[in-house]
Design a protein around this motif. Structure first.
Motif, mmCIF file in Angstrom:
data_model
loop_
_atom_site.group_PDB
_atom_site.id
_atom_site.type_symbol
_atom_site.label_atom_id
_atom_site.label_comp_id
_atom_site.label_asym_id
_atom_site.label_seq_id
_atom_site.Cartn_x
_atom_site.Cartn_y
_atom_site.Cartn_z
ATOM 1 N N HIS A 48 0.812 -1.217 0.000
ATOM 2 C CA HIS A 48 0.000 0.000 0.000
ATOM 3 C C HIS A 48 0.846 1.267 0.000
ATOM 4 O O HIS A 48 1.734 1.430 0.816
ATOM 5 N N MET A 49 0.521 2.144 -0.930
ATOM 6 C CA MET A 49 1.163 3.445 -1.052
ATOM 7 C C MET A 49 0.147 4.505 -0.605
ATOM 8 O O MET A 49 -1.019 4.463 -1.006
ATOM 9 N N ILE A 55 -3.315 3.415 -2.222
ATOM 10 C CA ILE A 55 -3.275 2.745 -3.513
ATOM 11 C C ILE A 55 -2.625 1.376 -3.355
ATOM 12 O O ILE A 55 -1.586 1.241 -2.718
ATOM 13 N N ASP A 56 -3.222 0.363 -3.968
ATOM 14 C CA ASP A 56 -2.598 -0.959 -4.053
ATOM 15 C C ASP A 56 -1.561 -0.881 -5.169
ATOM 16 O O ASP A 56 -1.903 -0.690 -6.336
ATOM 17 N N ARG A 57 -0.283 -0.981 -4.822
ATOM 18 C CA ARG A 57 0.790 -0.801 -5.799
ATOM 19 C C ARG A 57 0.857 -1.930 -6.828
ATOM 20 O O ARG A 57 1.336 -1.731 -7.930
ATOM 21 N N ASN A 58 0.376 -3.115 -6.482
ATOM 22 C CA ASN A 58 0.393 -4.224 -7.442
ATOM 23 C C ASN A 58 -0.631 -4.030 -8.550
ATOM 24 O O ASN A 58 -0.364 -4.318 -9.708
ATOM 25 N N ARG A 59 -1.794 -3.554 -8.178
ATOM 26 C CA ARG A 59 -2.878 -3.373 -9.144
ATOM 27 C C ARG A 59 -3.063 -1.929 -9.580
ATOM 28 O O ARG A 59 -3.874 -1.655 -10.457
ATOM 29 N N MET A 60 -2.330 -0.994 -8.915
ATOM 30 C CA MET A 60 -2.477 0.445 -9.174
ATOM 31 C C MET A 60 -3.950 0.845 -9.101
ATOM 32 O O MET A 60 -4.501 1.475 -9.990
ATOM 33 N N LYS A 61 -4.572 0.445 -7.999
ATOM 34 C CA LYS A 61 -5.995 0.688 -7.795
ATOM 35 C C LYS A 61 -6.205 1.320 -6.425
ATOM 36 O O LYS A 61 -5.573 0.945 -5.438
#
Length: 70
Positions: free
Chosen positions: A18-19, A32-38
């Protein structure tokens, strides 16, 4: 969605997935979920005016936000 981003930080737990991004004009901090950019969450408070800095306590799993508050 996010105008004038300021502070950015990556949580030191959950493998840094998480960012956190402070939006000074939006009066919120986006997560933001950094893996999914969501977008997964928005942190807001009625007294938070202009968040601009983010820090973390790994031990307590807490997020600290600096800025202007009422």
């Amino acid at each position: 969605m996010l105008q004038r981003p300021a502070g950015v930080g990556v949580a030191p737990w959950d493998d840094g997935i998480h960012m956190y991004i402070a939006g000074t004009d939006g009066r919120q901090v986006l997560v933001i979920d950094r893996n999914r950019m969501k977008l997964v969450r928005q942190l807001t408070a009625s007294n938070m005016l202009y968040p601009h800095g983010i820090a973390f306590s790994k031990l307590l799993r807490e997020v600290f936000i600096t800025g202007e508050f009422l």
